[in-house]
Design an enzyme around this catalytic site. Structure first.
Site, PDB file in Angstrom:
ATOM      1  N   CYS A  99     -20.456 -15.799  -7.995  1.00 29.99           N
ATOM      2  CA  CYS A  99     -20.586 -16.939  -7.516  1.00 29.99           C
ATOM      3  C   CYS A  99     -19.011 -17.111  -6.590  1.00 29.99           C
ATOM      4  O   CYS A  99     -18.456 -17.286  -6.735  1.00 29.99           O
ATOM      5  CB  CYS A  99     -20.427 -17.580  -8.460  1.00 29.99           C
TER       6      CYS A  99
ATOM      7  N   CYS B  48       3.331   0.988  25.786  1.00 33.89           N
ATOM      8  CA  CYS B  48       3.582  -0.601  26.538  1.00 33.89           C
ATOM      9  C   CYS B  48       2.382  -0.332  27.184  1.00 33.89           C
ATOM     10  O   CYS B  48       1.281   0.377  27.188  1.00 33.89           O
ATOM     11  CB  CYS B  48       4.565   0.475  27.632  1.00 33.89           C
TER      12      CYS B  48
END
Ligand SMILES: [Zn+2]
Length: 350
Positions: free
Chosen positions: A177, A203
């Site tokens: 559930c 970079c």
């Protein structure tokens, strides 16, 4: 019709699930595989490009600060997965979802359930009779609210998912559930014309320039991801306090460029064996990272990294972070297509 057949039929029809439950003997009791809560790795199964389960793989556990979870999740997702909350029945987005596909963990992207194990329990919560793989779920005893229940969580990131009960339909007799807010869903056979992934390789000016040249890449944007600061700026990231990496969002046409080929380009543009730096750029913002957006991308990325590591081409193990993409904050305009606008001057390409 025997009593058992009747009960199973009514269960599958979503009626009388609680009243009939005590008469049913479960065919199976769910016992989570043993995991060490202090371990830094965990063994799970992923799903490949054809929807097939992989062999068990050892992957890093996903551990984040509370602040990082707050930054990544919506309030509802956070309340369910990190605070053991329960959403209101019949209100979740997946309780009535009848599409075919794969349900994954909202916290880390781990495959958890398939639609072919989903059934209408009538409870108002998404219900499944078995997980994708037993390895991927953890379980703890939950004695809250005066009840004894078996709590279920993602074994990789410890996100609370829901509970498992022994009143489900055949073939397992189990009912997982689950809260919708703990799940994401990928529909079978629905492939977007363009896919996206985030890469960190130093970079971002030079990394974006390199990806822009790869045939099949349709768009690139530079930005920040993998950290905790919302709406981060370049100044924030350079403070080294945000946890973000400089990344390139790569959009590509999967009909023209496979993800595996895109990864080859990624590995080739930096040294993925260096940690927390790339070339002359030092610090976590320059770390090597793949932030995947689909379960298949993760599987392909881990297999590709393992092949590279075995090839002997690197000086050490692959240090690349491979994790689910969270929020992506687009960098300032002057960083976009920087190399195309200004050339290599000032850009420390790894
Ligand atoms: Zn997870």
């Amino acid at each position: 019709m025997t009593k058992r057949t009747f009960l199973t039929t009514t269960l599958l029809g979503g009626v009388g699930i609680v009243a009939g439950a005590r008469y049913l003997r479960p065919d199976k009791t769910f016992t989570a595989m043993h995991t060490d809560p202090d371990a830094s790795t965990v063994t799970v199964r992923l799903v490949d490009e054809n929807g097939k389960l992989t062999e068990p793989l050892t992957v890093p556990k996903v551990t984040m600060s509370d602040e990082a979870w707050v930054a990544r999740l919506t309030t509802a997702q956070y309340n369910i997965t990190r605070s053991h909350g329960t959403e209101q029945r019949f209100c979740g987005v997946f309780h009535d979802n009848h599409k075919h596909g794969l349900y994954t963990c909202i916290g880390c992207g781990l495959p958890l359930f398939r639609s072919d194990a989903k059934f209408d329990s009538g409870t108002g919560w998404p219900s499944f009779f078995q997980p994708v793989a037993d390895e991927n779920l953890g379980s703890t005893r939950d004695v809250s609210f005066g009840m004894v229940r078996n709590e279920i969580h993602c074994v990789r990131c410890d996100s609370h998912l829901g509970h498992v009960f022994e009143d489900g339909p055949k073939p397992t007799g189990l009912r997982f559930c689950i809260n919708s807010a703990a799940l994401d869903f990928q529909e079978d056979g629905v492939k977007p014309a363009r896919e996206k992934v985030l890469f960190g390789a130093g970079c971002f000016w030079g990394v974006e320039a390199n990806f822009a040249k790869v045939p099949g890449v349709t768009n690139t944007r530079v930005g920040y991801a993998g950290g905790i600061k919302k709406d981060a700026t370049y100044e924030d990231v350079c403070s080294h306090k945000t946890g973000h990496a400089e990344v390139v969002e790569v959009e590509y046409d999967p009909a023209k460029l496979s993800f595996s080929a895109l990864l080859d380009a990624f590995w080739g543009m930096h040294d993925p064996s260096t940690k927390q730096r790339n070339g002359p750029d030092i610090g976590g913002q320059y770390r090597s990272a793949i932030f995947f957006t689909t379960p298949e991308q993760e599987t392909v990325a881990r297999a590709s990294a393992a092949r590279l590591e075995k090839s002997g081409k690197l000086f050490g193990p692959v240090a690349t972070e491979i994790s689910l993409a969270g929020p992506f904050y687009v960098a300032e305009e002057y960083h976009q297509k920087y190399y195309a606008k200004h050339g290599a001057a000032g850009c420390k390409i790894p």
